[in-house]
Design an enzyme around this catalytic site. Structure first.
Site, PDB file in Angstrom:
ATOM      1  N   HIS A  73       4.222   5.312  10.193  1.00 44.67           N
ATOM      2  CA  HIS A  73       4.983   4.162   9.670  1.00 44.67           C
ATOM      3  C   HIS A  73       4.927   2.997  10.672  1.00 44.67           C
ATOM      4  CE1 HIS A  73       8.343   2.047   7.836  1.00 44.67           C
ATOM      5  NE2 HIS A  73       8.564   3.024   6.970  1.00 44.67           N
ATOM      6  N   GLU A 125       1.149   1.157   6.987  1.00 42.95           N
ATOM      7  CA  GLU A 125       1.300   2.592   7.235  1.00 42.95           C
ATOM      8  C   GLU A 125       0.140   3.388   6.638  1.00 42.95           C
ATOM      9  OE1 GLU A 125       5.217   3.558   5.631  1.00 42.95           O
ATOM     10  OE2 GLU A 125       5.788   1.462   5.896  1.00 42.95           O
TER      11      GLU A 125
HETATM   12  O1  TA6 Z   1       7.548   2.783   4.161  1.00 43.45           O
HETATM   13  C1  TA6 Z   1       8.397   1.873   3.556  1.00 43.45           C
HETATM   14  C2  TA6 Z   1       9.763   2.493   3.412  1.00 43.45           C
HETATM   15  O2  TA6 Z   1       9.665   3.711   2.755  1.00 43.45           O
HETATM   16  C3  TA6 Z   1      10.660   1.481   2.724  1.00 43.45           C
HETATM   17  O3  TA6 Z   1      10.933   1.819   1.401  1.00 43.45           O
HETATM   18  C4  TA6 Z   1      11.865   1.390   3.631  1.00 43.45           C
HETATM   19  O4  TA6 Z   1      12.907   2.157   3.208  1.00 43.45           O
HETATM   20  C5  TA6 Z   1      11.284   1.799   4.956  1.00 43.45           C
HETATM   21  O5  TA6 Z   1      10.313   2.767   4.705  1.00 43.45           O
HETATM   22  C6  TA6 Z   1      12.177   2.140   6.124  1.00 43.45           C
HETATM   23  O6  TA6 Z   1      12.823   3.352   6.018  1.00 43.45           O
HETATM   24  P1  TA6 Z   1      13.894   3.771   7.108  1.00 43.45           P
HETATM   25  O7  TA6 Z   1      14.448   5.099   6.661  1.00 43.45           O
HETATM   26  O8  TA6 Z   1      13.183   3.907   8.410  1.00 43.45           O
HETATM   27  O9  TA6 Z   1      14.941   2.692   7.134  1.00 43.45           O
END
Ligand code: TA6
Length: 284
Positions: free
Chosen positions: A158, A259
């Site tokens: 991520h 990501e």
């Molecule tokens: O990868 C994108 C995502 O899934 C978004 O939908 C957003 O929620 C983000 O990740 C961040 O997630 P987090 O749990 O780290 O706040």
């Protein structure tokens, strides 16, 4: 033989949490936290290339907002586990620092234990390999099913990339790729480069060739292994950013998550089988 003094890794702490700093011979560095096996910083050419929120909670428990978190064994809320799985909430074991040619490598390991089995009743052995070379950072994740039964999971790196101004950013390379816009819940095909004006959260079928991030005069190549079938692109925009307690006001303007992911279909591993996937960032 490279000079070991120029090519090394050393232990340090960040907000009291154990980390290892990798140093390449040209002065590039990466800082890797044992918590989550998470790369927190990558400085190349004297410039920080990753975004780490100044309000990130770094307490050895919470997921750290920024750097390169690993989502495993579940992406987002696509299953019964905590959001993005538990790998980013656990402490990994660092073992296997190597310096060879112009690359310094660090391996971090996580195996199932009482805590992981309470979330996910599976035996596994996971490894994150971080490789730093001049102008390049590569993160690979390998998962081995050490259980007696088949196992399945989804996974993503991520990566939070630092940008000067999201409004000026252009992400190239996903033209023609299938896209699911998670904000509007609309499916389509990406046309041309991506620009950002507000909340953006989309899952793309991965492109066959590397992407390019244009951030003013700065350019970054973003490649992922073929085993990662999707690319997720996320920026919370101002309104969602304001609701994230571990982001400063306006922090969204300085980050873009691109990501490498395998999330639309589960990775299925037979007992004893292994899967690997990774992402490579290169300064252009
Ligand atoms: O990868 C994108 C995502 O899934 C978004 O939908 C957003 O929620 C983000 O990740 C961040 O997630 P987090 O749990 O780290 O706040």
């Amino acid at each position: 033989m490279p000079d070991p003094a120029l090519l090394a890794g050393q232990a340090e702490t960040f907000h009291g949490q154990p980390c290892i700093r990798l140093s390449a011979g040209n002065g590039d560095t990466a800082l890797v936290a044992l918590h989550g096996a998470q790369v927190l910083s990558w400085v190349s050419g004297g410039r920080e290339r990753l975004y780490l929120s100044p309000d990130a909670v770094v307490d050895g428990q919470a997921a750290i907002r920024g750097g390169i978190p690993l989502c495993f064994p579940q992406f987002n809320q696509r299953g019964p586990l905590p959001k993005h799985g538990f790998a980013r909430n656990l402490t990994w074991r660092a073992e296997g620092m190597q310096a060879e040619a112009d690359t310094v490598r660090l391996a971090l390991h996580l195996a199932d234990d009482e805590r992981s089995r309470a979330w996910w009743p599976r035996a596994f052995a996971a490894r994150v390999d971080v490789a730093l070379a001049a102008g390049e950072l590569r993160v690979d994740c390998t998962v081995r099913n050490t259980d007696a039964i088949a196992s399945d999971f989804t996974l993503a790196l991520h990566s939070y990339l630092r940008v000067d101004d999201i409004a000026q950013v252009r992400l190239q390379g996903l033209d023609g790729c299938a896209r699911w816009d998670a904000v509007a819940d609309v499916r389509g095909t990406q046309q041309g480069p991506i620009t950002f004006a507000g909340e953006y959260d989309s899952v793309f079928a991965a492109a066959p060739a590397p992407m390019q991030l244009h951030d003013g005069a700065h350019r970054l190549e973003i490649a992922q292994s073929p085993s990662m079938g999707q690319t997720v692109v996320w920026n919370p925009g101002a309104a969602l950013c304001a609701r994230l307690s571990d982001m400063p006001a306006g922090g969204h303007a300085h980050m873009l998550c691109v990501e490498a992911a395998q999330i639309d279909t589960q990775v299925v591993l037979a007992p004893g089988a292994t899967w690997s996937g990774g992402q490579c960032l290169r300064v252009l």
